[in-house]
Design a protein around this motif. Structure first.
Motif, PDB file in Angstrom:
ATOM      1  N   MET A   1       0.835  -1.203   0.000  1.00 52.91           N
ATOM      2  CA  MET A   1       0.000   0.000   0.000  1.00 52.91           C
ATOM      3  C   MET A   1       0.868   1.252   0.000  1.00 52.91           C
ATOM      4  SD  MET A   1      -2.840  -0.889   2.951  1.00 52.91           S
ATOM      5  CE  MET A   1      -3.638   0.730   2.796  1.00 52.91           C
ATOM      6  N   ARG A   2       0.335   2.319  -0.562  1.00 55.67           N
ATOM      7  CA  ARG A   2       0.945   3.632  -0.417  1.00 55.67           C
ATOM      8  C   ARG A   2       0.017   4.469   0.449  1.00 55.67           C
ATOM      9  NH1 ARG A   2       4.564   7.409  -2.075  1.00 55.67           N
ATOM     10  NH2 ARG A   2       3.836   9.553  -2.343  1.00 55.67           N
ATOM     11  N   ILE A   3       0.559   4.991   1.530  1.00 57.71           N
ATOM     12  CA  ILE A   3      -0.208   5.782   2.482  1.00 57.71           C
ATOM     13  C   ILE A   3       0.423   7.156   2.597  1.00 57.71           C
ATOM     14  CG2 ILE A   3      -1.014   5.964   4.866  1.00 57.71           C
ATOM     15  CD1 ILE A   3       0.143   2.603   3.784  1.00 57.71           C
ATOM     16  N   VAL A   4      -0.389   8.201   2.533  1.00 63.03           N
ATOM     17  CA  VAL A   4       0.089   9.575   2.690  1.00 63.03           C
ATOM     18  C   VAL A   4      -0.482  10.121   3.995  1.00 63.03           C
ATOM     19  CG1 VAL A   4       0.179  11.891   1.709  1.00 63.03           C
ATOM     20  CG2 VAL A   4       0.213   9.885   0.198  1.00 63.03           C
ATOM     21  N   ILE A   5       0.406  10.607   4.855  1.00 61.11           N
ATOM     22  CA  ILE A   5       0.008  11.076   6.185  1.00 61.11           C
ATOM     23  C   ILE A   5       0.212  12.583   6.285  1.00 61.11           C
ATOM     24  CG2 ILE A   5       0.394  10.880   8.666  1.00 61.11           C
ATOM     25  CD1 ILE A   5       1.466   8.087   8.232  1.00 61.11           C
ATOM     26  N   ALA A   6      -0.871  13.305   6.525  1.00 63.17           N
ATOM     27  CA  ALA A   6      -0.774  14.741   6.794  1.00 63.17           C
ATOM     28  C   ALA A   6      -0.347  14.935   8.240  1.00 63.17           C
ATOM     29  CB  ALA A   6      -2.116  15.421   6.550  1.00 63.17           C
ATOM     30  N   GLY A   7       0.548  15.898   8.459  1.00 64.07           N
ATOM     31  CA  GLY A   7       1.123  16.046   9.789  1.00 64.07           C
ATOM     32  C   GLY A   7       2.208  15.019  10.000  1.00 64.07           C
ATOM     33  N   GLY A   8       2.997  14.786   8.947  1.00 67.54           N
ATOM     34  CA  GLY A   8       3.938  13.676   8.924  1.00 67.54           C
ATOM     35  C   GLY A   8       5.059  13.746   9.926  1.00 67.54           C
ATOM     36  N   ASP A  25       5.158  -1.228   3.537  1.00 72.25           N
ATOM     37  CA  ASP A  25       4.329  -0.262   2.828  1.00 72.25           C
ATOM     38  C   ASP A  25       5.163   0.932   2.371  1.00 72.25           C
ATOM     39  OD1 ASP A  25       1.691  -1.415   2.975  1.00 72.25           O
ATOM     40  OD2 ASP A  25       1.741  -1.001   5.120  1.00 72.25           O
ATOM     41  N   GLU A  26       4.656   1.617   1.383  1.00 72.74           N
ATOM     42  CA  GLU A  26       5.250   2.877   0.921  1.00 72.74           C
ATOM     43  C   GLU A  26       4.507   3.992   1.617  1.00 72.74           C
ATOM     44  OE1 GLU A  26       5.677   5.388  -3.268  1.00 72.74           O
ATOM     45  OE2 GLU A  26       5.039   3.290  -3.293  1.00 72.74           O
ATOM     46  N   VAL A  27       5.229   4.833   2.336  1.00 66.92           N
ATOM     47  CA  VAL A  27       4.568   5.862   3.136  1.00 66.92           C
ATOM     48  C   VAL A  27       5.216   7.213   2.881  1.00 66.92           C
ATOM     49  CG1 VAL A  27       5.989   5.285   5.149  1.00 66.92           C
ATOM     50  CG2 VAL A  27       3.861   6.554   5.488  1.00 66.92           C
ATOM     51  N   ALA A  28       4.375   8.224   2.756  1.00 65.55           N
ATOM     52  CA  ALA A  28       4.835   9.605   2.593  1.00 65.55           C
ATOM     53  C   ALA A  28       4.220  10.449   3.690  1.00 65.55           C
ATOM     54  CB  ALA A  28       4.431  10.152   1.222  1.00 65.55           C
ATOM     55  N   GLY A  29       4.987  11.398   4.184  1.00 68.07           N
ATOM     56  CA  GLY A  29       4.496  12.301   5.224  1.00 68.07           C
ATOM     57  C   GLY A  29       4.503  13.728   4.735  1.00 68.07           C
ATOM     58  N   VAL A  57      -6.471  22.771  -3.106  1.00 69.83           N
ATOM     59  CA  VAL A  57      -6.895  21.375  -3.212  1.00 69.83           C
ATOM     60  C   VAL A  57      -6.120  20.659  -4.314  1.00 69.83           C
ATOM     61  CG1 VAL A  57      -8.826  19.861  -3.798  1.00 69.83           C
ATOM     62  CG2 VAL A  57      -9.190  21.801  -2.271  1.00 69.83           C
ATOM     63  N   ALA A  58      -5.946  21.328  -5.443  1.00 65.38           N
ATOM     64  CA  ALA A  58      -5.240  20.708  -6.565  1.00 65.38           C
ATOM     65  C   ALA A  58      -3.791  20.377  -6.213  1.00 65.38           C
ATOM     66  CB  ALA A  58      -5.286  21.620  -7.788  1.00 65.38           C
ATOM     67  N   GLU A  59      -3.139  21.282  -5.472  1.00 65.09           N
ATOM     68  CA  GLU A  59      -1.754  21.033  -5.070  1.00 65.09           C
ATOM     69  C   GLU A  59      -1.661  19.822  -4.156  1.00 65.09           C
ATOM     70  OE1 GLU A  59       0.041  25.592  -5.124  1.00 65.09           O
ATOM     71  OE2 GLU A  59      -0.990  24.854  -3.352  1.00 65.09           O
ATOM     72  N   VAL A  60      -2.549  19.735  -3.197  1.00 68.37           N
ATOM     73  CA  VAL A  60      -2.510  18.605  -2.269  1.00 68.37           C
ATOM     74  C   VAL A  60      -2.900  17.317  -2.984  1.00 68.37           C
ATOM     75  CG1 VAL A  60      -3.399  17.694  -0.095  1.00 68.37           C
ATOM     76  CG2 VAL A  60      -2.993  20.153  -0.339  1.00 68.37           C
ATOM     77  N   ALA A  61      -3.871  17.396  -3.885  1.00 65.59           N
ATOM     78  CA  ALA A  61      -4.307  16.206  -4.610  1.00 65.59           C
ATOM     79  C   ALA A  61      -3.167  15.587  -5.414  1.00 65.59           C
ATOM     80  CB  ALA A  61      -5.481  16.549  -5.526  1.00 65.59           C
ATOM     81  N   ARG A  62      -2.267  16.417  -5.923  1.00 63.24           N
ATOM     82  CA  ARG A  62      -1.131  15.877  -6.679  1.00 63.24           C
ATOM     83  C   ARG A  62      -0.263  14.984  -5.794  1.00 63.24           C
ATOM     84  NH1 ARG A  62      -1.235  20.981  -9.321  1.00 63.24           N
ATOM     85  NH2 ARG A  62       0.331  21.886  -7.925  1.00 63.24           N
ATOM     86  N   HIS A  63      -0.149  15.355  -4.529  1.00 59.65           N
ATOM     87  CA  HIS A  63       0.654  14.538  -3.614  1.00 59.65           C
ATOM     88  C   HIS A  63      -0.062  13.245  -3.226  1.00 59.65           C
ATOM     89  CE1 HIS A  63       3.546  17.716  -3.359  1.00 59.65           C
ATOM     90  NE2 HIS A  63       2.703  18.564  -2.784  1.00 59.65           N
ATOM     91  N   LEU A  64      -1.358  13.194  -3.432  1.00 58.06           N
ATOM     92  CA  LEU A  64      -2.150  12.013  -3.079  1.00 58.06           C
ATOM     93  C   LEU A  64      -2.382  11.072  -4.251  1.00 58.06           C
ATOM     94  CD1 LEU A  64      -4.728  13.763  -0.753  1.00 58.06           C
ATOM     95  CD2 LEU A  64      -3.268  11.874  -0.078  1.00 58.06           C
ATOM     96  N   GLU A  65      -2.003  11.469  -5.432  1.00 57.96           N
ATOM     97  CA  GLU A  65      -2.236  10.623  -6.609  1.00 57.96           C
ATOM     98  C   GLU A  65      -1.521   9.286  -6.441  1.00 57.96           C
ATOM     99  OE1 GLU A  65      -1.035  12.856 -10.004  1.00 57.96           O
ATOM    100  OE2 GLU A  65      -2.750  14.232  -9.907  1.00 57.96           O
ATOM    101  N   GLY A  66      -2.258   8.211  -6.699  1.00 59.58           N
ATOM    102  CA  GLY A  66      -1.686   6.874  -6.612  1.00 59.58           C
ATOM    103  C   GLY A  66      -1.680   6.287  -5.214  1.00 59.58           C
ATOM    104  N   ALA A 100      -8.231  14.272  -1.172  1.00 61.77           N
ATOM    105  CA  ALA A 100      -8.342  12.819  -1.303  1.00 61.77           C
ATOM    106  C   ALA A 100      -9.446  12.453  -2.292  1.00 61.77           C
ATOM    107  CB  ALA A 100      -8.610  12.193   0.066  1.00 61.77           C
ATOM    108  N   GLU A 101     -10.578  13.130  -2.170  1.00 61.43           N
ATOM    109  CA  GLU A 101     -11.663  12.854  -3.116  1.00 61.43           C
ATOM    110  C   GLU A 101     -11.240  13.219  -4.538  1.00 61.43           C
ATOM    111  OE1 GLU A 101     -15.829  12.982  -0.751  1.00 61.43           O
ATOM    112  OE2 GLU A 101     -15.064  14.937  -1.372  1.00 61.43           O
ATOM    113  N   ALA A 102     -10.565  14.345  -4.696  1.00 63.36           N
ATOM    114  CA  ALA A 102     -10.121  14.769  -6.027  1.00 63.36           C
ATOM    115  C   ALA A 102      -9.128  13.783  -6.626  1.00 63.36           C
ATOM    116  CB  ALA A 102      -9.500  16.164  -5.951  1.00 63.36           C
ATOM    117  N   ALA A 103      -8.308  13.167  -5.772  1.00 66.26           N
ATOM    118  CA  ALA A 103      -7.301  12.226  -6.250  1.00 66.26           C
ATOM    119  C   ALA A 103      -7.829  10.797  -6.349  1.00 66.26           C
ATOM    120  CB  ALA A 103      -6.085  12.248  -5.317  1.00 66.26           C
ATOM    121  N   GLY A 104      -9.064  10.573  -5.936  1.00 67.84           N
ATOM    122  CA  GLY A 104      -9.644   9.235  -6.010  1.00 67.84           C
ATOM    123  C   GLY A 104      -9.169   8.300  -4.911  1.00 67.84           C
ATOM    124  N   VAL A 105      -8.757   8.867  -3.780  1.00 64.58           N
ATOM    125  CA  VAL A 105      -8.311   8.054  -2.646  1.00 64.58           C
ATOM    126  C   VAL A 105      -9.488   7.898  -1.690  1.00 64.58           C
ATOM    127  CG1 VAL A 105      -6.665   7.853  -0.747  1.00 64.58           C
ATOM    128  CG2 VAL A 105      -5.984   8.979  -2.879  1.00 64.58           C
TER     129      VAL A 105
END
Length: 219
Positions: A1-8, A25-29, A57-66, A100-105
């Protein structure tokens, strides 16, 4: 899984990043300050510099893609005033959910706070009351979203004691404290538990091993 954590760079997030990385897992903070990157790398996480108080929203969504899951574990932190409780604990959570919704997560987990389900008692410190109201507003927003498979985790009083690996996890647990180690372990386990979707759960120290406490949600 790839998980993105806000407040990393938060204390719970860093613990969760170590656990996720250790299990493969692949994790980004998501962090606000570049100088925090080294701590994330040491935890096995990819640092992503993005200020959730000013990003679109668009900027954050790019980090959530995939990503397979998104976790909101950000907070304004000690020493911040009421305004930042709203801008981080509430509005940044809404932004992250929008992204997250914009990125389909779909999978989305929020680290909230016990006590966010009721109006603060008279005499509560004004900044702490603002924190609880901000968490409540963020939780209400996330629960309203049909586009997210959400879980809201509300720990009791946080401590830095070593985790015991034993917790109480339920819609209502009563008051208590819980080590940050155990919050991180529960957070990681919840990501994989379908029965946690659509649930608001309180967490304190208890008698059930973490895996059993989480799997019991399906019972």
């Amino acid at each position: 899984m790839r998980i993105v954590i806000a407040g990393g760079h938060g204390q719970i997030a860093l613990r969760a990043e170590r656990l996720l990385s250790a299990r493969g897992d692949e994790v980004a903070g998501v962090i606000r300050r570049p100088e925090q990157a080294g701590d994330l790398l040491a935890a096995g996480a990819e640092p992503v510099v993005c200020d959730l108080e000013s990003a679109s929203v668009a900027e954050v969504a790019r980090h959530l893609e995939g990503a397979d899951a998104a976790v909101f574990a950000a907070g304004a932190g000690p020493g911040s005033g009421a305004a930042r409780k709203d801008s981080v604990d509430h509005r940044a959570c809404v932004l992250f959910a929008d992204a997250a919704e914009a990125a389909g997560v779909r999978r989305f987990v929020v680290v909230s706070s016990m006590g966010a389900d009721r109006e603060p008692a008279e005499g509560t410190d004004p900044v702490f009351a603002a924190y609880l109201r901000a968490k409540a507003a963020a939780d209400a927003d996330v629960r309203s979203r049909a586009g997210l498979d959400w879980t809201i985790l509300r720990p009791g009083g946080l401590t830095d004691r070593p985790g015991s690996g034993r917790v109480a996890l339920a819609p209502s647990t009563g008051h208590g404290s819980v080590p940050r180690d155990d919050v991180a372990a529960v957070l990681v386990a919840l990501l994989d538990e379908p029965a946690a979707v659509g649930r608001t759960l309180e967490l304190i120290g208890g008698n059930s091993p973490v895996d059993e406490a989480v799997s019991a949600l399906a019972g």
